[in-house]
Design a protein around this motif. Structure first.
Motif, mmCIF file in Angstrom:
data_model
loop_
_atom_site.group_PDB
_atom_site.id
_atom_site.type_symbol
_atom_site.label_atom_id
_atom_site.label_comp_id
_atom_site.label_asym_id
_atom_site.label_seq_id
_atom_site.Cartn_x
_atom_site.Cartn_y
_atom_site.Cartn_z
ATOM 1 N N LYS A 68 0.858 -1.181 0.000
ATOM 2 C CA LYS A 68 0.000 0.000 0.000
ATOM 3 C C LYS A 68 0.894 1.230 0.000
ATOM 4 O O LYS A 68 1.688 1.429 0.907
ATOM 5 C CB LYS A 68 -0.915 -0.002 1.217
ATOM 6 N N LEU A 69 0.775 2.068 -1.039
ATOM 7 C CA LEU A 69 1.626 3.236 -1.209
ATOM 8 C C LEU A 69 0.938 4.512 -0.739
ATOM 9 O O LEU A 69 -0.271 4.671 -0.906
ATOM 10 C CB LEU A 69 2.002 3.400 -2.682
ATOM 11 N N ASN A 70 1.722 5.421 -0.176
ATOM 12 C CA ASN A 70 1.272 6.775 0.119
ATOM 13 C C ASN A 70 1.672 7.637 -1.073
ATOM 14 O O ASN A 70 2.855 7.830 -1.337
ATOM 15 C CB ASN A 70 1.929 7.308 1.392
ATOM 16 N N ILE A 71 0.672 8.123 -1.795
ATOM 17 C CA ILE A 71 0.902 8.814 -3.058
ATOM 18 C C ILE A 71 0.501 10.283 -2.940
ATOM 19 O O ILE A 71 -0.539 10.617 -2.363
ATOM 20 C CB ILE A 71 0.111 8.132 -4.193
ATOM 21 N N PHE A 72 1.341 11.147 -3.493
ATOM 22 C CA PHE A 72 1.094 12.574 -3.529
ATOM 23 C C PHE A 72 0.816 12.965 -4.980
ATOM 24 O O PHE A 72 1.535 12.533 -5.878
ATOM 25 C CB PHE A 72 2.320 13.331 -2.999
ATOM 26 N N ILE A 73 -0.218 13.768 -5.202
ATOM 27 C CA ILE A 73 -0.616 14.179 -6.550
ATOM 28 C C ILE A 73 -0.311 15.667 -6.739
ATOM 29 O O ILE A 73 -0.642 16.491 -5.876
ATOM 30 C CB ILE A 73 -2.120 13.920 -6.784
ATOM 31 N N VAL A 74 0.316 16.002 -7.868
ATOM 32 C CA VAL A 74 0.532 17.395 -8.255
ATOM 33 C C VAL A 74 -0.235 17.601 -9.563
ATOM 34 O O VAL A 74 0.145 17.070 -10.604
ATOM 35 C CB VAL A 74 2.035 17.716 -8.435
ATOM 36 N N GLU A 75 -1.329 18.348 -9.470
ATOM 37 C CA GLU A 75 -2.235 18.525 -10.613
ATOM 38 C C GLU A 75 -3.009 19.814 -10.405
ATOM 39 O O GLU A 75 -3.627 19.997 -9.354
ATOM 40 C CB GLU A 75 -3.189 17.333 -10.699
ATOM 41 N N ASP A 76 -2.991 20.704 -11.391
ATOM 42 C CA ASP A 76 -3.661 21.992 -11.228
ATOM 43 C C ASP A 76 -5.131 21.990 -11.641
ATOM 44 O O ASP A 76 -5.821 22.989 -11.459
ATOM 45 C CB ASP A 76 -2.899 23.117 -11.918
ATOM 46 N N SER A 77 -5.623 20.885 -12.134
ATOM 47 C CA SER A 77 -7.047 20.770 -12.439
ATOM 48 C C SER A 77 -7.731 19.995 -11.303
ATOM 49 O O SER A 77 -7.464 18.801 -11.129
ATOM 50 C CB SER A 77 -7.262 20.028 -13.766
ATOM 51 N N PRO A 78 -8.610 20.659 -10.529
ATOM 52 C CA PRO A 78 -9.278 19.959 -9.423
ATOM 53 C C PRO A 78 -10.064 18.728 -9.861
ATOM 54 O O PRO A 78 -10.102 17.720 -9.142
ATOM 55 C CB PRO A 78 -10.208 21.020 -8.833
ATOM 56 N N ILE A 79 -10.656 18.776 -11.037
ATOM 57 C CA ILE A 79 -11.439 17.633 -11.524
ATOM 58 C C ILE A 79 -10.529 16.439 -11.803
ATOM 59 O O ILE A 79 -10.832 15.309 -11.417
ATOM 60 C CB ILE A 79 -12.255 18.018 -12.774
ATOM 61 N N ILE A 80 -9.408 16.683 -12.462
ATOM 62 C CA ILE A 80 -8.473 15.595 -12.761
ATOM 63 C C ILE A 80 -7.840 15.079 -11.471
ATOM 64 O O ILE A 80 -7.683 13.863 -11.288
ATOM 65 C CB ILE A 80 -7.412 16.044 -13.788
ATOM 66 N N ALA A 81 -7.501 15.984 -10.553
ATOM 67 C CA ALA A 81 -6.928 15.569 -9.272
ATOM 68 C C ALA A 81 -7.902 14.674 -8.503
ATOM 69 O O ALA A 81 -7.504 13.640 -7.950
ATOM 70 C CB ALA A 81 -6.549 16.787 -8.437
ATOM 71 N N ALA A 82 -9.181 15.051 -8.500
ATOM 72 C CA ALA A 82 -10.198 14.245 -7.813
ATOM 73 C C ALA A 82 -10.336 12.873 -8.464
ATOM 74 O O ALA A 82 -10.463 11.855 -7.780
ATOM 75 C CB ALA A 82 -11.537 14.973 -7.806
ATOM 76 N N GLY A 83 -10.302 12.841 -9.803
ATOM 77 C CA GLY A 83 -10.382 11.559 -10.512
ATOM 78 C C GLY A 83 -9.194 10.668 -10.212
ATOM 79 O O GLY A 83 -9.348 9.456 -9.992
ATOM 80 N N LEU A 84 -8.000 11.251 -10.180
ATOM 81 C CA LEU A 84 -6.801 10.469 -9.843
ATOM 82 C C LEU A 84 -6.870 9.960 -8.411
ATOM 83 O O LEU A 84 -6.508 8.811 -8.134
ATOM 84 C CB LEU A 84 -5.543 11.320 -10.019
ATOM 85 N N LYS A 85 -7.326 10.815 -7.506
ATOM 86 C CA LYS A 85 -7.454 10.397 -6.103
ATOM 87 C C LYS A 85 -8.389 9.203 -5.981
ATOM 88 O O LYS A 85 -8.086 8.227 -5.286
ATOM 89 C CB LYS A 85 -7.960 11.567 -5.251
ATOM 90 N N VAL A 124 -3.965 8.549 -1.091
ATOM 91 C CA VAL A 124 -3.489 9.867 -1.508
ATOM 92 C C VAL A 124 -3.290 10.671 -0.228
ATOM 93 O O VAL A 124 -4.227 10.903 0.521
ATOM 94 C CB VAL A 124 -4.483 10.570 -2.456
ATOM 95 N N VAL A 125 -2.033 11.069 0.018
ATOM 96 C CA VAL A 125 -1.702 11.785 1.247
ATOM 97 C C VAL A 125 -1.682 13.304 1.061
ATOM 98 O O VAL A 125 -1.496 14.033 2.027
ATOM 99 C CB VAL A 125 -0.369 11.286 1.846
ATOM 100 N N GLY A 126 -1.854 13.747 -0.164
ATOM 101 C CA GLY A 126 -1.896 15.181 -0.418
ATOM 102 C C GLY A 126 -2.026 15.497 -1.887
ATOM 103 O O GLY A 126 -1.705 14.662 -2.739
ATOM 104 N N ILE A 127 -2.518 16.707 -2.158
ATOM 105 C CA ILE A 127 -2.659 17.187 -3.534
ATOM 106 C C ILE A 127 -2.185 18.637 -3.566
ATOM 107 O O ILE A 127 -2.580 19.439 -2.708
ATOM 108 C CB ILE A 127 -4.117 17.101 -4.024
ATOM 109 N N SER A 128 -1.352 18.960 -4.537
ATOM 110 C CA SER A 128 -0.899 20.336 -4.752
ATOM 111 C C SER A 128 -1.196 20.729 -6.185
ATOM 112 O O SER A 128 -1.217 19.885 -7.074
ATOM 113 C CB SER A 128 0.604 20.465 -4.510
ATOM 114 N N GLU A 129 -1.359 22.038 -6.404
ATOM 115 C CA GLU A 129 -1.642 22.557 -7.740
ATOM 116 C C GLU A 129 -0.414 23.138 -8.421
ATOM 117 O O GLU A 129 -0.468 23.444 -9.603
ATOM 118 C CB GLU A 129 -2.733 23.623 -7.668
#
Length: 122
Positions: A3-20, A30-35
């Protein structure tokens, strides 16, 4: 399965939510999201992260390739790029940072799952 702790860097909230959502369905967290590059670097200092998924085009001066290069140099955390960009020059620039994968948007469950297997094997 690890089980991985993954951080997402994505400036589109919709795409970030889909990836999460997709990351969660694959059994990871998902341990965090930045834009932006700047916010991601600050957040990475504060979090326990196993890997980063970053878009190539981000808001701000620095892009996802800058983010990936910084992460590789200072944290030695695996990076997966995801982008709608298919320009060979940009892909070659990204690959110089030695990512686990370069996935073209929209990222499918199978593609992400396969890329994450590379992280688990490392």
């Amino acid at each position: 399965m690890l089980k991985l702790n993954i951080f997402i860097v994505e400036d589109s909230p919709i795409i970030a939510a889909g990836l999460k959502h997709l990351v969660g369905r694959l059994g990871h967290t998902v341990v965090g999201i930045s834009e932006s590059y700047e916010d991601a670097i600050v957040q990475l200092e504060l979090s326990n992260i196993d890997m980063v998924i970053t878009d190539i085009m981000l808001s701000g001066e620095k892009n996802g390739i800058d983010t990936g290069a910084y992460i590789k140099k200072h944290f030695n955390i695996p990076v997966i790029y995801q982008s709608s960009i298919t320009d060979t020059t940009i892909i070659c620039d990204a690959m110089r940072t030695k990512p686990i994968a370069y996935l073209v948007k929209p990222v499918s469950r199978v593609e992400l799952s396969t890329a994450l297997l590379g992280v688990e094997a490392a």
